[in-house]
Design an enzyme around this catalytic site. Structure first.
Site, short mmCIF file in Angstrom:
data_model
loop_
_atom_site.label_atom_id
_atom_site.label_comp_id
_atom_site.label_asym_id
_atom_site.label_seq_id
_atom_site.Cartn_x
_atom_site.Cartn_y
_atom_site.Cartn_z
N MET A 1 -8.10 -86.84 -11.14
CA MET A 1 -9.47 -86.92 -10.66
C MET A 1 -9.49 -87.65 -9.35
SD MET A 1 -11.33 -85.57 -13.04
CE MET A 1 -12.96 -86.13 -13.50
N CYS A 2 -10.29 -87.24 -8.58
CA CYS A 2 -10.48 -87.90 -7.27
C CYS A 2 -11.50 -89.03 -7.42
CB CYS A 2 -10.98 -86.91 -6.25
SG CYS A 2 -10.09 -85.35 -6.26
N ARG A 3 -11.73 -89.71 -6.36
CA ARG A 3 -12.77 -90.74 -6.26
C ARG A 3 -13.62 -90.40 -5.05
NH1 ARG A 3 -13.11 -93.78 -10.68
NH2 ARG A 3 -13.23 -91.59 -11.22
N VAL A 86 -11.18 -89.46 -1.78
CA VAL A 86 -9.71 -89.44 -1.80
C VAL A 86 -9.31 -88.55 -2.96
CG1 VAL A 86 -9.29 -91.64 -0.64
CG2 VAL A 86 -9.65 -91.63 -3.12
N ASN A 113 -15.43 -84.34 -7.98
CA ASN A 113 -14.48 -85.19 -8.69
C ASN A 113 -14.35 -84.58 -10.09
OD1 ASN A 113 -15.00 -88.59 -9.96
ND2 ASN A 113 -13.21 -87.31 -10.02
#
Ligand code: GLN
Length: 228
Positions: A1-3, A86, A113
């Site tokens: 998972m992204c942030r 990110v 995300n």
């Protein structure tokens, strides 16, 4: 998972939002505190901001911590509305700058995300990459951001394993959803931050419950439960 992170408020520098905070996106790229899936976000990054009505983006497929040019310029990039992310690429997805959020339709900047089975999404020539997030962004742009909650609930019903945390801004409005991952809101005196996780230990951060839509406009923050 992204942030990811969104800002709506007085003009703020991109550096002050994502590079300077003790647990901002820069630190989250190698040491996130609340990430449930994956341990790092080293597969790219993107920063989008509004310059008047025009969305502008700087995206990369490399880790944020290695980009000295961005670190040098980010203090000079100031905006009333920022969407940044990110990335930790989902297995099988391309790693290329165009797969890094934020995506855009020329009016909105959007980050995803999560993960979604691409077979439940329509193929779209407007998608910027073959990454699931770009196909999802194209669908959300096509349906319109006023239908964001409905679109997320519909995709969530079509793929029960999907995680669909969205962050979108258009310069004067910020929209975010929780569907399977964390999200927090910080109401500052000069604006509102909405982020996958708090970028510092300010006691004013509020957690957003799962399956909600957050709708921020100047002077207003609304939390609306999503169907499903
Ligand atoms: N599925 C998206 C990708 O591969 C988003 C990944 C994420 O949220 N970590 O880029």
């Amino acid at each position: 998972m992204c942030r990811h992170l969104g800002w709506l408020g007085e003009p703020a520098s991109v550096a002050s939002l994502i590079l300077d905070p003790p647990n901002g996106l820069l630190v989250q790229s190698y040491s996130p505190r609340r990430q449930k899936h994956g341990t790092m976000n080293a597969d790219g990054w993107g920063t989008g901001f509004f310059d008047g009505d025009a969305p502008r983006r700087w995206r990369s497929a490399a880790p944020l911590w290695g980009d000295v040019s961005f670190a040098s310029v980010a203090p000079a990039l100031r905006s009333e509305c920022v969407v940044a992310a990110v990335r930790s690429a989902t297995v099988g997805m391309p790693i290329e700058p165009s797969a890094s959020a934020p995506f855009t339709d020329g009016r909105w900047l959007l980050s995803h995300n999560g993960v979604v089975d691409r077979s439940v999404l329509p193929l779209s020539p407007a998608a910027e990459s073959t990454v699931d997030s770009a196909l999802l962004a194209a669908l959300i742009f096509q349906r319109g951001l006023d239908s964001l909650g409905e679109t997320v609930a519909e995709v969530g019903a079509a793929d029960p394993n999907a995680r669909l945390n969205i962050m979108a801004g258009n310069g004067s409005r910020l929209l975010a959803t929780t569907w399977g991952d964390t999200l927090a809101i910080l109401r500052r005196d000069d604006g509102v931050v909405v982020a996958s996780e708090p970028y510092d230990d300010d006691p004013r951060w509020e957690d957003v419950p799962d399956r909600h839509l957050v709708d921020v406009s100047p002077g207003s923050v609304e939390l609306i439960p999503l169907k499903g």
